[in-house]
Design a protein around this motif. Structure first.
Motif, PDB file in Angstrom:
ATOM      1  N   GLY A 126       0.769  -1.239   0.000  1.00 47.57           N
ATOM      2  CA  GLY A 126       0.000   0.000   0.000  1.00 47.57           C
ATOM      3  C   GLY A 126       0.792   1.275   0.000  1.00 47.57           C
ATOM      4  O   GLY A 126       0.210   2.353  -0.180  1.00 47.57           O
ATOM      5  N   LYS A 127       2.103   1.221   0.181  1.00 45.31           N
ATOM      6  CA  LYS A 127       2.905   2.448   0.191  1.00 45.31           C
ATOM      7  C   LYS A 127       4.129   2.282  -0.696  1.00 45.31           C
ATOM      8  O   LYS A 127       4.933   1.372  -0.493  1.00 45.31           O
ATOM      9  N   PRO A 128       4.317   3.173  -1.687  1.00 45.17           N
ATOM     10  CA  PRO A 128       5.501   3.088  -2.546  1.00 45.17           C
ATOM     11  C   PRO A 128       6.770   3.442  -1.780  1.00 45.17           C
ATOM     12  O   PRO A 128       6.751   4.249  -0.848  1.00 45.17           O
ATOM     13  N   VAL A 129       7.861   2.826  -2.199  1.00 42.96           N
ATOM     14  CA  VAL A 129       9.178   3.131  -1.654  1.00 42.96           C
ATOM     15  C   VAL A 129      10.076   3.502  -2.820  1.00 42.96           C
ATOM     16  O   VAL A 129      10.089   2.813  -3.846  1.00 42.96           O
ATOM     17  N   THR A 130      10.815   4.594  -2.699  1.00 39.91           N
ATOM     18  CA  THR A 130      11.643   5.059  -3.809  1.00 39.91           C
ATOM     19  C   THR A 130      13.125   5.004  -3.459  1.00 39.91           C
ATOM     20  O   THR A 130      13.513   4.986  -2.293  1.00 39.91           O
ATOM     21  N   ALA A 131      13.956   4.959  -4.506  1.00 41.96           N
ATOM     22  CA  ALA A 131      15.408   5.012  -4.359  1.00 41.96           C
ATOM     23  C   ALA A 131      15.967   5.788  -5.540  1.00 41.96           C
ATOM     24  O   ALA A 131      15.435   5.711  -6.645  1.00 41.96           O
ATOM     25  N   GLN A 132      17.038   6.522  -5.312  1.00 40.07           N
ATOM     26  CA  GLN A 132      17.659   7.335  -6.352  1.00 40.07           C
ATOM     27  C   GLN A 132      19.030   6.769  -6.690  1.00 40.07           C
ATOM     28  O   GLN A 132      19.781   6.349  -5.802  1.00 40.07           O
ATOM     29  N   PRO A 153     -12.219  -1.787 -26.075  1.00 34.84           N
ATOM     30  CA  PRO A 153     -12.376  -1.943 -27.523  1.00 34.84           C
ATOM     31  C   PRO A 153     -13.682  -2.604 -27.932  1.00 34.84           C
ATOM     32  O   PRO A 153     -14.136  -2.445 -29.062  1.00 34.84           O
ATOM     33  N   GLY A 154     -14.333  -3.345 -27.009  1.00 40.27           N
ATOM     34  CA  GLY A 154     -15.566  -4.045 -27.324  1.00 40.27           C
ATOM     35  C   GLY A 154     -16.747  -3.531 -26.533  1.00 40.27           C
ATOM     36  O   GLY A 154     -17.260  -2.439 -26.780  1.00 40.27           O
ATOM     37  N   ALA A 155     -17.169  -4.319 -25.531  1.00 43.92           N
ATOM     38  CA  ALA A 155     -18.326  -3.963 -24.708  1.00 43.92           C
ATOM     39  C   ALA A 155     -17.961  -2.927 -23.658  1.00 43.92           C
ATOM     40  O   ALA A 155     -16.783  -2.681 -23.373  1.00 43.92           O
ATOM     41  N   ASP A 156     -19.009  -2.298 -23.085  1.00 45.64           N
ATOM     42  CA  ASP A 156     -18.800  -1.374 -21.968  1.00 45.64           C
ATOM     43  C   ASP A 156     -18.043  -2.096 -20.856  1.00 45.64           C
ATOM     44  O   ASP A 156     -18.243  -3.291 -20.613  1.00 45.64           O
ATOM     45  N   ALA A 157     -17.190  -1.362 -20.155  1.00 42.30           N
ATOM     46  CA  ALA A 157     -16.406  -1.949 -19.068  1.00 42.30           C
ATOM     47  C   ALA A 157     -16.407  -1.020 -17.867  1.00 42.30           C
ATOM     48  O   ALA A 157     -16.315   0.203 -18.008  1.00 42.30           O
ATOM     49  N   GLN A 158     -16.529  -1.608 -16.693  1.00 38.79           N
ATOM     50  CA  GLN A 158     -16.432  -0.846 -15.448  1.00 38.79           C
ATOM     51  C   GLN A 158     -15.134  -1.241 -14.761  1.00 38.79           C
ATOM     52  O   GLN A 158     -14.792  -2.426 -14.651  1.00 38.79           O
ATOM     53  N   VAL A 159     -14.388  -0.243 -14.302  1.00 40.78           N
ATOM     54  CA  VAL A 159     -13.071  -0.495 -13.740  1.00 40.78           C
ATOM     55  C   VAL A 159     -12.864   0.352 -12.491  1.00 40.78           C
ATOM     56  O   VAL A 159     -13.332   1.490 -12.407  1.00 40.78           O
ATOM     57  N   LYS A 160     -12.171  -0.210 -11.523  1.00 40.92           N
ATOM     58  CA  LYS A 160     -11.801   0.513 -10.305  1.00 40.92           C
ATOM     59  C   LYS A 160     -10.357   0.975 -10.442  1.00 40.92           C
ATOM     60  O   LYS A 160      -9.464   0.180 -10.734  1.00 40.92           O
ATOM     61  N   VAL A 161     -10.141   2.276 -10.232  1.00 36.63           N
ATOM     62  CA  VAL A 161      -8.798   2.848 -10.302  1.00 36.63           C
ATOM     63  C   VAL A 161      -8.441   3.391  -8.927  1.00 36.63           C
ATOM     64  O   VAL A 161      -9.219   4.135  -8.323  1.00 36.63           O
ATOM     65  N   THR A 162      -7.253   3.011  -8.440  1.00 37.98           N
ATOM     66  CA  THR A 162      -6.806   3.448  -7.115  1.00 37.98           C
ATOM     67  C   THR A 162      -5.480   4.180  -7.228  1.00 37.98           C
ATOM     68  O   THR A 162      -4.537   3.680  -7.847  1.00 37.98           O
ATOM     69  N   ALA A 163      -5.426   5.370  -6.648  1.00 41.06           N
ATOM     70  CA  ALA A 163      -4.171   6.096  -6.488  1.00 41.06           C
ATOM     71  C   ALA A 163      -3.677   5.824  -5.075  1.00 41.06           C
ATOM     72  O   ALA A 163      -4.376   6.112  -4.100  1.00 41.06           O
ATOM     73  N   SER A 164      -2.512   5.238  -4.950  1.00 35.29           N
ATOM     74  CA  SER A 164      -2.002   4.809  -3.647  1.00 35.29           C
ATOM     75  C   SER A 164      -1.615   5.996  -2.781  1.00 35.29           C
ATOM     76  O   SER A 164      -1.622   7.151  -3.228  1.00 35.29           O
ATOM     77  N   ALA A 165      -1.235   5.697  -1.566  1.00 40.70           N
ATOM     78  CA  ALA A 165      -0.598   6.705  -0.727  1.00 40.70           C
ATOM     79  C   ALA A 165       0.692   7.152  -1.398  1.00 40.70           C
ATOM     80  O   ALA A 165       1.251   6.436  -2.237  1.00 40.70           O
ATOM     81  N   GLY A 166       1.179   8.340  -1.046  1.00 39.35           N
ATOM     82  CA  GLY A 166       2.430   8.821  -1.604  1.00 39.35           C
ATOM     83  C   GLY A 166       3.620   8.190  -0.921  1.00 39.35           C
ATOM     84  O   GLY A 166       3.528   7.683   0.203  1.00 39.35           O
ATOM     85  N   SER A 167       4.757   8.219  -1.592  1.00 37.48           N
ATOM     86  CA  SER A 167       5.963   7.629  -1.016  1.00 37.48           C
ATOM     87  C   SER A 167       6.428   8.383   0.227  1.00 37.48           C
ATOM     88  O   SER A 167       7.119   7.818   1.077  1.00 37.48           O
ATOM     89  N   GLU A 168       6.003   9.661   0.343  1.00 33.48           N
ATOM     90  CA  GLU A 168       6.392  10.449   1.508  1.00 33.48           C
ATOM     91  C   GLU A 168       5.181  10.979   2.275  1.00 33.48           C
ATOM     92  O   GLU A 168       5.321  11.817   3.160  1.00 33.48           O
ATOM     93  N   GLY A 169       4.007  10.495   1.931  1.00 34.68           N
ATOM     94  CA  GLY A 169       2.807  10.925   2.646  1.00 34.68           C
ATOM     95  C   GLY A 169       1.632  11.113   1.719  1.00 34.68           C
ATOM     96  O   GLY A 169       1.792  11.366   0.522  1.00 34.68           O
ATOM     97  N   SER A 207       5.867  10.423  -4.807  1.00 35.34           N
ATOM     98  CA  SER A 207       5.198   9.824  -5.961  1.00 35.34           C
ATOM     99  C   SER A 207       4.222   8.753  -5.487  1.00 35.34           C
ATOM    100  O   SER A 207       4.261   8.313  -4.340  1.00 35.34           O
ATOM    101  N   TYR A 208       3.341   8.330  -6.397  1.00 42.28           N
ATOM    102  CA  TYR A 208       2.323   7.356  -6.026  1.00 42.28           C
ATOM    103  C   TYR A 208       2.133   6.335  -7.134  1.00 42.28           C
ATOM    104  O   TYR A 208       2.648   6.494  -8.257  1.00 42.28           O
ATOM    105  N   ALA A 209       1.401   5.273  -6.848  1.00 45.78           N
ATOM    106  CA  ALA A 209       1.128   4.218  -7.819  1.00 45.78           C
ATOM    107  C   ALA A 209      -0.331   4.266  -8.236  1.00 45.78           C
ATOM    108  O   ALA A 209      -1.206   4.654  -7.464  1.00 45.78           O
ATOM    109  N   LEU A 210      -0.589   3.875  -9.479  1.00 46.71           N
ATOM    110  CA  LEU A 210      -1.950   3.747  -9.993  1.00 46.71           C
ATOM    111  C   LEU A 210      -2.243   2.276 -10.242  1.00 46.71           C
ATOM    112  O   LEU A 210      -1.466   1.589 -10.917  1.00 46.71           O
TER     113      LEU A 210
END
Length: 511
Positions: A123-129, A412-428, A457-460
């Motif tokens: 649930g929480k991204p971790v980053t490295a440079q 591309p074909g039939a109607d579609a329902q989708v759940k999209v989640t933007a995660s917590a940020g890497s620093e809050g 940053s966050y994840a989708l």
């Protein structure tokens, strides 16, 4: 054929070995009685490979590691293990091995990122440079509750020089077969295929190159050794005497072992980015997420079978499906690479390209990719969109920024329902979710789904809910001076669960 058959037998045997104990008893402790039923369980081990990001001394690379919440049961059921192990998800160095056809040396002085980008909880991204041109390739492993859906995004900014650009790549799972349309051996291109072996034993890979007239005469392409825990970069133009080909399809297979593979592109005039593997050959293909302001789009396709393919070309927009003017079809000869420019394709609106058989009664498998350019003159940037399979259960792209991230959803074909989640940020920040309905034959764009109070940053994450198939891609735009730097990553199903056969106890095998 023999290798495939043996691999399937070995895989089935191994699966039975690791799942047999766990399946002897039902969750309530009673004996399981069925032999045909299967169930889906969370994976408890996952592996990824990240190629060396750049050779530029001014390169700045960020790794974002993330596991979405809500899949793992934490019981060890998918591995057949009754022990509770400490979950982990981390990256390790892969040594640089000798290049194909050369005498390259292993880079023992290369350093890992300053931070290990180790995920400690879903649930929480971790980053490295990691900056500079000596950053090594990395191999990664995740176990336990951190394995289902684990993803790593590698994002590199090269602000100047011949490799100028924004390079983005979702670190991929090792495999034995990869297709890369839209590669090139042209004089103004430097295309390297990176082969990275995450395993304890050596792998042996073959590389096949196909141009507009068929297979290119090549050398050093068969039996390329990739030592254990190492990476081998291969410059495509050195593999053939027929250099100077604008459009080339690359096919990477392994004779033994498995590798991660990706193609790094540096164009002297247009910029640089990665070509990710295209979806497996299929008679229809979706190439999602063409930016609204694309100034040039080039379609490259290849028919690997014995028959020619005739494709109908359509653009899936927000308002419906249209036929591009002057490019409504593409003929792809068997064993040859075909390409066509699609001028003024998007006309100011994000869209996705849809390829289908011109004759539905003659479905011929193809692989395909797009080369996309933004900007004009000296201020241009390049990116690639491979044909992408539909998201079957869940897919994630990490390293999204507060500004500059665009999510494209195509049904591309039939109607579609989708759940999209933007995660917590890497620093809050607090995660946020949204359920979106995408009408059949259209593309929907999201630019405003950002975690509340975002820092870092966050994840989708995209999860189909109901209806038809959904294809998705993320565009990340990070302008540098007057250059519209960008990169596009497709959403690839994370395979966070695995189908496990139900077994029952049969002491008769001991007779």
């Amino acid at each position: 054929m023999k290798r495939t058959t043996l691999s399937l037998i070995a895989g089935a045997t191994a699966l039975a070995a690791v799942t047999g104990f766990a399946a002897l008893s039902a969750p309530d402790g009673t004996a399981a009685t069925g032999t045909k039923a299967t169930t889906r369980l969370p994976v408890e081990r996952a592996g990824l490979v990240c190629p060396a990001p750049s050779t530029s001394e001014v390169a700045e690379t960020r790794y974002t590691s993330y596991t979405p919440p809500g899949t793992s049961t934490g019981t060890g059921a998918a591995t057949g293990s009754s022990k509770t192990e400490q979950p982990m998800a981390l990256l390790r160095i892969a040594a640089r091995g000798p290049a194909a056809g050369g005498t390259g040396k292993t880079d023992k002085k290369a350093k890992a990122p300053k931070a290990p980008a180790t995920v400690t909880a879903p649930g929480k991204p971790v980053t490295a440079q990691a900056d500079g041109g000596s950053v090594p390739a990395l191999t990664g492993a995740a176990t336990g509750t951190l394995a289902p859906g684990w993803t790593v995004q590698q994002t590199t900014v090269v602000p100047a020089g011949g490799a100028r650009g924004l390079l983005g790549l979702g670190c991929g799972a090792p495999d034995t077969d990869f297709w890369f349309p839209a590669a090139s051996t042209a004089k103004d291109r430097q295309d390297y295929v990176h082969l990275t072996n995450p395993d304890d034993t050596a792998a042996v890979a073959d590389i096949e190159l196909y141009g507009p007239e068929g297979a290119l005469k090549s050398q050093f392409t068969e039996g390329i050794p990739v030592p254990a825990h190492s990476t081998v970069p291969v410059l495509l133009s050195t593999l053939t005497s027929e250099a100077g080909r604008k459009d080339v399809t690359v096919h990477v297979t392994t004779r033994s072992g498995r590798v991660g593979a990706a193609v790094a592109v540096a164009d002297d005039k247009l910029g640089s980015d990665w070509i990710a593997p295209a979806a497996d050959p299929a008679s229809s293909a979706v190439l999602p997420g063409i930016p609204a302001d694309a100034t040039s789009v080039r379609l490259v396709a290849f028919a690997p079978g014995d028959d020619d393919a005739d494709l109908k070309v359509q653009l899936v927009t927000a308002s419906g499906t249209i036929v591009p003017a002057g490019a409504d079809s593409l003929h792809v000869k068997s064993g040859m690479t075909a390409a066509v420019d699609l001028p003024n394709l998007t006309r100011g609106a994000v869209g996705s390209l849809l390829l289908t058989p011109s004759d539905p009664k003659k479905p011929i498998p193809v692989v395909a990719a797009l080369q996309v350019v933004r900007g004009k003159g000296e201020n241009t940037e390049i990116a690639f969109i491979p044909a992408t399979a539909a998201v079957s259960a869940r897919a994630t792209v990490a390293d999204n920024r507060a500004k500059g991230s665009t999510l494209s959803l195509t049904a591309p074909g039939a109607d579609a329902q989708v759940k999209v989640t933007a995660s917590a940020g890497s620093e809050g920040g607090t995660p946020v979710s949204k359920t979106v309905t995408v009408k059949g034959g259209t593309t929907t764009v999201l630019t405003d789904l950002v975690p509340a109070g975002l820092k870092g940053s966050y994840a989708l994450t995209v999860e189909p809910v109901s209806g038809g198939k959904i294809h998705a891609a993320r565009t990340l735009a990070l302008p540098e001076d007057d250059v519209p730097m960008f990169t596009i990553q497709p959403f690839v199903d994370d395979r966070g669960t695995v189908e496990v056969p139900t077994a029952h106890q049969d002491l008769g095998v001991l007779d």
